[in-house]
Structure formats: C-alpha cells, structure tokens
Design a protein around this motif. Structure first.
Motif: not given
Length: 171
Positions: A39-61
């Motif tokens: 969302s407009s108030t959300g923030c996501v930070y992915f560190g180096k070498r991030f790996y998510a397999s299939a059907s990963f869900k992420l919600v950030s507010y």
C-alpha cells in the motif's frame, strides 16, 4: 519474477500491486503463482539473494524487511497488517491492527508458513513447515528452529472483533 519451478503450481507469473516503497539490495527471486501487495503506507526491503518459491504472498501496509540470504518455501504468506482491529472486553481498548515484520539474515521458512504483524526473527533460523509466527523471537539464539503448534488456545475469553468499528488508520 514468476519463474515456473514448482510443477504443482501453474505458471501464472506474479501479481504485483505497489503504491509504496520497495528496496532490492541485490538479486531477488520470486516464484510463479505469487502475489505482492504494497500500500501507499507500506515499505518492503529485500536483502541480497532473497528467494521465495511458488505461491508466495506478501502484504505490506507498514513495513517488512527480509535480511540477506532469506529463503521461503512454497505457499507462505507474510503480512504486516490484520486488516482489522480486535477489541478487548476488559478495558474496551483495541490493538492497532498492524506492526512491522523483520526476518533475520539467513532464515529459511518451510512451506505454508504464516508470518504476521510484529514478527521478528534472529539470524540463521529455520521455521518449520506450517508454522504461524506473530511475535518477536529475538530472545532465541541464532541457528534455532522455530515452530508452533497450531492447536494451542491463545486466549480463552475477553477478546472480540467489532465489525462495526473496524477501520485501521495507518501512520
């Protein structure tokens, strides 16, 4: 994003909805049939070498931070919001309904994990399959295995959701 690597999930790519901030420290892999909503108030930070397999869900507010070398198994969800508040009968007060999530460096989340608001994990931890995380685990040493029994009663009485007064105001 959306690479087809798990045969039991159709190659439907990645749904990407972003009105907030996203930071990629380095390479990031997100498997097929995944969905990201920031969302407009959300923030996501992915560190180096991030790996998510299939059907990963992420919600950030609010805010989600993944350390370096985090690996996430299939069917996992990470959310920093409940999308509602809970009212406590004893005093009539409610929780705010959201809180930042921080996944430590080198963590591995097994399949079907559910990571909820206010979760904090130490570095180099393994989270067992189908676990639900919803608090700080920083009192554990690194290289721990974290898991929860889903049949534990969390609160017997004195708590409810007020559907008539359920709006969250994000800061």
């Amino acid at each position: 994003m959306g690479k087809d690597t798990v045969s039991i999930y159709s190659n439907s790519g990645v749904a990407w909805e972003c009105d907030g901030e996203v930071v990629f420290e380095g390479k990031c892999y997100i498997g097929n049939a995944s969905a990201i909503s920031i969302s407009s108030t959300g923030c996501v930070y992915f560190g180096k070498r991030f790996y998510a397999s299939a059907s990963f869900k992420l919600v950030s507010y609010c805010g989600v931070r993944f350390g370096r070398d985090v690996h996430i198994g299939w069917d996992c969800i990470v959310m920093d919001t409940d999308f509602h508040k809970m009212v406590f009968c004893k005093d009539g007060k409610s929780n705010k309904g959201y809180g930042k999530v921080k996944i430590g460096r080198g963590n591995w989340l097994g399949m079907k994990c559910c990571v909820l608001k206010n979760t904090r994990t130490p570095d180099y931890c393994t989270v067992s399959a189908s676990s639900i995380l919803n608090s700080s685990y920083l009192d554990l040493p690194s290289h721990s295995v974290i898991g929860q029994d889903r049949s534990v009663v969390l609160k017997k009485e004195g708590c409810y959701r007020d559907f008539q007064n359920d709006v969250i105001e994000y800061e």
